[in-house]
Design an enzyme around this catalytic site. Sequence first.
Site, PDB file in Angstrom:
ATOM      1  CG  ASP A   1     -44.099 -12.589   7.946  1.00  0.00           C
ATOM      2  OD1 ASP A   1     -43.762 -11.396   7.772  1.00  0.00           O
ATOM      3  OD2 ASP A   1     -45.274 -12.937   8.162  1.00  0.00           O
TER       4      ASP A   1
ATOM      5  NE  ARG B   1     -52.319  -5.747   3.593  1.00  0.00           N
ATOM      6  CZ  ARG B   1     -50.988  -5.763   3.517  1.00  0.00           C
ATOM      7  NH1 ARG B   1     -50.280  -4.919   4.233  1.00  0.00           N
ATOM      8  NH2 ARG B   1     -50.372  -6.604   2.727  1.00  0.00           N
TER       9      ARG B   1
ATOM     10  NE  ARG C   1     -48.105  -9.158  -3.147  1.00  0.00           N
ATOM     11  CZ  ARG C   1     -48.460  -8.467  -2.064  1.00  0.00           C
ATOM     12  NH1 ARG C   1     -47.574  -8.255  -1.112  1.00  0.00           N
ATOM     13  NH2 ARG C   1     -49.708  -8.043  -1.892  1.00  0.00           N
TER      14      ARG C   1
ATOM     15  CD  GLN D   1     -45.458 -11.541  -0.294  1.00  0.00           C
ATOM     16  OE1 GLN D   1     -45.732 -10.372  -0.129  1.00  0.00           O
ATOM     17  NE2 GLN D   1     -44.404 -11.915  -1.013  1.00  0.00           N
TER      18      GLN D   1
ATOM     19  CB  CYS E   1     -43.721 -11.638   2.709  1.00  0.00           C
ATOM     20  SG  CYS E   1     -43.791 -11.543   4.510  1.00  0.00           S
TER      21      CYS E   1
ATOM     22  CG  HIS F   1     -50.195 -11.799   2.339  1.00  0.00           C
ATOM     23  ND1 HIS F   1     -50.923 -11.149   1.367  1.00  0.00           N
ATOM     24  CD2 HIS F   1     -49.127 -10.995   2.619  1.00  0.00           C
ATOM     25  CE1 HIS F   1     -50.319 -10.006   1.076  1.00  0.00           C
ATOM     26  NE2 HIS F   1     -49.240  -9.886   1.815  1.00  0.00           N
TER      27      HIS F   1
HETATM   28  N1  NVA Z   1     -47.364 -11.590   8.806  1.00  0.00           N
HETATM   29  C1  NVA Z   1     -47.222 -10.217   8.358  1.00  0.00           C
HETATM   30  C2  NVA Z   1     -47.150 -10.171   6.870  1.00  0.00           C
HETATM   31  C3  NVA Z   1     -46.860  -8.802   6.314  1.00  0.00           C
HETATM   32  C4  NVA Z   1     -46.838  -8.785   4.819  1.00  0.00           C
HETATM   33  C5  NVA Z   1     -48.373  -9.392   8.879  1.00  0.00           C
HETATM   34  O1  NVA Z   1     -49.509  -9.871   8.833  1.00  0.00           O
HETATM   35  O2  NVA Z   1     -48.139  -8.281   9.356  1.00  0.00           O
HETATM   36  N1   CP Z   2     -45.634  -8.046   1.737  1.00  0.00           N
HETATM   37  C1   CP Z   2     -46.622  -7.148   1.854  1.00  0.00           C
HETATM   38  O1   CP Z   2     -47.807  -7.463   1.778  1.00  0.00           O
HETATM   39  O2   CP Z   2     -46.193  -5.870   2.016  1.00  0.00           O
HETATM   40  P1   CP Z   2     -47.089  -4.643   2.450  1.00  0.00           P
HETATM   41  O3   CP Z   2     -47.543  -4.881   3.861  1.00  0.00           O
HETATM   42  O4   CP Z   2     -46.184  -3.446   2.332  1.00  0.00           O
HETATM   43  O5   CP Z   2     -48.269  -4.528   1.526  1.00  0.00           O
END
Ligand code: NVA
Ligand code: CP
Length: 330
Positions: free
Chosen positions: A242, A121, A310, A151, A282, A148
């Site tokens: 989101d 990530r 997930r 997800q 999400c 993502h």
């Molecule tokens: N768009 C959000 C998704 C979090 C799971 C982010 O990138 O922070």
């Molecule tokens: N939805 C998601 O990816 O959650 P986290 O940021 O907690 O991993």
Amino acid sequence: MQPSPEIILTSEQLRLLDALHGRDFLCLHDYSPEEIAGLLALAGVLKKTKTKRCNALANKQLACIFTKPSTRTRVSFEVGIKKLGGSAVILSATDSQINRGEPIADMARVLSRYVDGIMIRTFAHSDVEELAEYSTVPVINGLTDDFHPCQVMADLLTIQERLGQLAGKHLVYIGDGNNMAHSLLFAGAKTGMHVTICCPVGYAPSSEILRQAQEDALPGTKLEIRHDDLAAVAGADVLYTDVWASMGQEEEKEVRSKVFARYQINQDVLAQAAPDCMVLHCLPAHRGEEITADVLEAHADEIFDQAENRLHAQNAIMLALMGSPYAVVA
Ligand code: NVA
Ligand code: CP
């Protein structure tokens, strides 16, 4: 809620999934509709056996790299690989050499000699592509600024379980044209689900990604960008949202809270959708911003099923890439 159709993997699906061994999982664009359907079916099989452990990934190690925070991704990957008999090593930016500038290509080549798969990530999607280029083990994208994909696999599984099918269903995403919006466009393209991204002007998904998704789209699949919040929702089977400010956009939070004020899932918006419309998020959610607390709580079953999924979706991905689906299904 309609009962889920029985999930059975055909021998053709098993062969298709077995052929994924060693592949990376960076974006749904790289996977065929048949491969995605097979992974979802495998996730369903794994979900049915969720109380049991199995040894399909015995002695396999997954390195999990985080340069952004996480709750779901971190826990679901670590718990998930343990359920399959393997284990995870968690690396964060602060307690590894990542923040001290070790080149990605070097990290990829080193980790490939220790582990059987890498989940990452991070911010730039190009960093994940570089990691995959230099790794000799599968790389799984656990979120970048652009995508993502894990997800959306959980999202597809949740919709399929509850609505019985994906093709022809209409998902309306209300919010930022961000990594989730991009991934949902590919998810629609590959499954025949109509996807509408409803976002403020200036916050649309990347036009290049939209073009790619449209090129990928199964015949008859509609992918569209709209800026009229309420009108876009008419007849939706699934509403999705989101956060208004993603990780890395903290400094824009104040500006975004004004720009996105109308782009909220609330009772008025929900009233325009199909009866029994699903609501997905999400997570993490900001109640009173992109979704109201009452809507979130009324749809908590769906949203927390989505979070649970997930685990099952990612286990299917790990099993196909790092092991063999025959280990659990044959
Ligand atoms: N768009 C959000 C998704 C979090 C799971 C982010 O990138 O922070
Ligand atoms: N939805 C998601 O990816 O959650 P986290 O940021 O907690 O991993």
